[in-house]
Design a protein around this motif. Structure first.
Motif, PDB file in Angstrom:
ATOM      1  N   TRP A  80      -4.884  -2.253  -0.947  1.00  0.00           N
ATOM      2  CA  TRP A  80      -5.722  -0.950  -0.262  1.00  0.00           C
ATOM      3  C   TRP A  80      -6.580  -1.534   1.025  1.00  0.00           C
ATOM      4  O   TRP A  80      -6.325  -0.753   1.922  1.00  0.00           O
ATOM      5  CB  TRP A  80      -6.847  -0.397  -1.164  1.00  0.00           C
ATOM      6  CG  TRP A  80      -6.074   0.310  -2.330  1.00  0.00           C
ATOM      7  CD1 TRP A  80      -5.528   0.177  -3.528  1.00  0.00           C
ATOM      8  CD2 TRP A  80      -5.610   1.855  -2.160  1.00  0.00           C
ATOM      9  NE1 TRP A  80      -5.020   1.282  -4.226  1.00  0.00           N
ATOM     10  CE2 TRP A  80      -4.797   2.151  -3.300  1.00  0.00           C
ATOM     11  CE3 TRP A  80      -5.581   2.809  -1.093  1.00  0.00           C
ATOM     12  CZ2 TRP A  80      -4.419   3.479  -3.572  1.00  0.00           C
ATOM     13  CZ3 TRP A  80      -5.128   4.115  -1.215  1.00  0.00           C
ATOM     14  CH2 TRP A  80      -4.442   4.280  -2.347  1.00  0.00           C
ATOM     15  N   TRP A 134       0.802  -2.509  -3.357  1.00  0.00           N
ATOM     16  CA  TRP A 134       0.305  -1.269  -3.158  1.00  0.00           C
ATOM     17  C   TRP A 134       1.098  -0.225  -3.886  1.00  0.00           C
ATOM     18  O   TRP A 134       2.333  -0.274  -3.909  1.00  0.00           O
ATOM     19  CB  TRP A 134       0.009  -1.019  -1.568  1.00  0.00           C
ATOM     20  CG  TRP A 134      -0.435   0.504  -1.498  1.00  0.00           C
ATOM     21  CD1 TRP A 134      -1.797   0.510  -1.263  1.00  0.00           C
ATOM     22  CD2 TRP A 134       0.209   1.665  -1.219  1.00  0.00           C
ATOM     23  NE1 TRP A 134      -2.115   2.131  -1.274  1.00  0.00           N
ATOM     24  CE2 TRP A 134      -0.862   2.665  -1.124  1.00  0.00           C
ATOM     25  CE3 TRP A 134       1.327   2.073  -1.414  1.00  0.00           C
ATOM     26  CZ2 TRP A 134      -0.832   4.131  -1.052  1.00  0.00           C
ATOM     27  CZ3 TRP A 134       1.538   3.568  -1.128  1.00  0.00           C
ATOM     28  CH2 TRP A 134       0.540   4.687  -0.942  1.00  0.00           C
ATOM     29  N   PRO A 135       0.550   0.760  -4.569  1.00  0.00           N
ATOM     30  CA  PRO A 135      -0.770   1.257  -4.706  1.00  0.00           C
ATOM     31  C   PRO A 135      -1.725   0.381  -5.745  1.00  0.00           C
ATOM     32  O   PRO A 135      -2.815   0.840  -5.807  1.00  0.00           O
ATOM     33  CB  PRO A 135      -0.584   2.768  -5.143  1.00  0.00           C
ATOM     34  CG  PRO A 135       0.768   2.613  -5.959  1.00  0.00           C
ATOM     35  CD  PRO A 135       1.618   1.492  -5.157  1.00  0.00           C
ATOM     36  N   ALA A 145       1.215  -4.151   2.919  1.00  0.00           N
ATOM     37  CA  ALA A 145       0.588  -3.559   1.964  1.00  0.00           C
ATOM     38  C   ALA A 145       1.290  -3.483   0.527  1.00  0.00           C
ATOM     39  O   ALA A 145       0.844  -3.675  -0.576  1.00  0.00           O
ATOM     40  CB  ALA A 145      -0.087  -2.199   2.471  1.00  0.00           C
ATOM     41  N   THR A 165      -5.503  -3.540   3.176  1.00  0.00           N
ATOM     42  CA  THR A 165      -4.457  -3.619   4.350  1.00  0.00           C
ATOM     43  C   THR A 165      -4.007  -2.295   4.597  1.00  0.00           C
ATOM     44  O   THR A 165      -3.919  -2.054   5.889  1.00  0.00           O
ATOM     45  CB  THR A 165      -3.211  -4.406   3.461  1.00  0.00           C
ATOM     46  OG1 THR A 165      -3.738  -5.801   3.331  1.00  0.00           O
ATOM     47  CG2 THR A 165      -2.225  -4.664   4.710  1.00  0.00           C
ATOM     48  N   MET A 166      -3.822  -1.432   3.501  1.00  0.00           N
ATOM     49  CA  MET A 166      -2.972   0.053   3.804  1.00  0.00           C
ATOM     50  C   MET A 166      -4.110   0.719   4.525  1.00  0.00           C
ATOM     51  O   MET A 166      -3.689   1.759   5.474  1.00  0.00           O
ATOM     52  CB  MET A 166      -2.903   0.704   2.417  1.00  0.00           C
ATOM     53  CG  MET A 166      -2.319   1.999   2.672  1.00  0.00           C
ATOM     54  SD  MET A 166      -0.745   1.815   3.513  1.00  0.00           S
ATOM     55  CE  MET A 166       0.552   1.416   2.333  1.00  0.00           C
ATOM     56  N   LEU A 167      -5.526   0.485   4.766  1.00  0.00           N
ATOM     57  CA  LEU A 167      -6.496   1.263   5.305  1.00  0.00           C
ATOM     58  C   LEU A 167      -6.409   0.971   6.857  1.00  0.00           C
ATOM     59  O   LEU A 167      -6.504   1.781   7.648  1.00  0.00           O
ATOM     60  CB  LEU A 167      -7.848   0.853   4.886  1.00  0.00           C
ATOM     61  CG  LEU A 167      -8.264   1.398   3.533  1.00  0.00           C
ATOM     62  CD1 LEU A 167      -9.856   0.763   3.373  1.00  0.00           C
ATOM     63  CD2 LEU A 167      -8.555   2.890   3.561  1.00  0.00           C
TER      64      LEU A 167
END
Length: 200
Positions: free
Chosen positions: A97, A92-93, A87, A99-101
């Motif tokens: 997002w 990210w940020p 991510a 992927t980060m979930l």
């Protein structure tokens, strides 16, 4: 402890974590009872309970991190490092997002994973209650007060606190110590016992 099985290897950090986690859960639960069922003149006492619970939860997190062999990697108990790295590569940020979930790591079969998430969730609830206690007439305090949303919030927060308090009993039972692991009631018995020191 037992000459026939390996010692669980818990030091004073974990013993203090067990004690302070129980105090935090008990203080929060009693504060929520006072908040929801007490009179208006009892509310300052509830605020004291919230102001006790959150610093104790923070202390519990610090104790667990210090007890790790590699304290700087504590976040590996909550997130998958490979997914987080991917991510970050996706920006990210500002992006990544989706992927980060997928980064949070919850292992329902692992007492350590469950405990880390329980501490995080109860810490979030106790943090909001702590903030509300600092400004009793503020918007957050009114939102978390004796109203339908406040009832739901405090029931969920108290449930998370009780889970944290009883989880330490489950962790003890998950060791290879015969006296602890043979007793299926040890986790259940930890919860009510946490209220006694907090109520004094």
């Amino acid at each position: 402890m037992n000459p026939y099985v390996a010692d669980p290897g818990w030091g004073w950090w974990i013993i203090f974590y067990f004690f302070l986690g129980g105090l935090a859960a008990g203080a929060y639960f009693l504060a929520a009872l006072i908040e929801l069922f007490g009179r208006a003149e009892d509310r300052p006492l509830a605020r004291i309970g919230y102001r006790i619970a959150f610093p104790l939860v923070v202390a519990c997190g610090v104790l667990l991190i210090v007890d790790l062999e590699r304290p700087e990697r504590f976040w590996h108990m909550l997130f998958q490092s490979e997914v987080v790295d991917q991510a970050l590569e996706e920006g990210w940020p500002l992006g990544g997002w989706g992927t980060m979930l997928g980064a949070p790591m919850f292992k329902w079969w692992s007492p350590m994973s469950i405990g880390a998430w329980a501490l995080l969730i109860f810490g979030f609830f106790s943090f909001l209650s702590f903030l509300a206690s600092l400004k009793p007439n503020g918007r957050l305090a009114r939102l978390l007060g004796p109203n339908p949303f406040g009832w739901l919030y405090h029931v969920l927060a108290s449930t998370a606190g009780f889970f944290l308090a009883s989880y330490t009993g489950v962790l003890v039972a998950a060791t290879n110590q015969p006296l602890w692991s043979a007793n299926e009631w040890i986790g259940r018995s930890f919860s009510p016992r946490r209220l006694r020191p907090a109520s004094r």
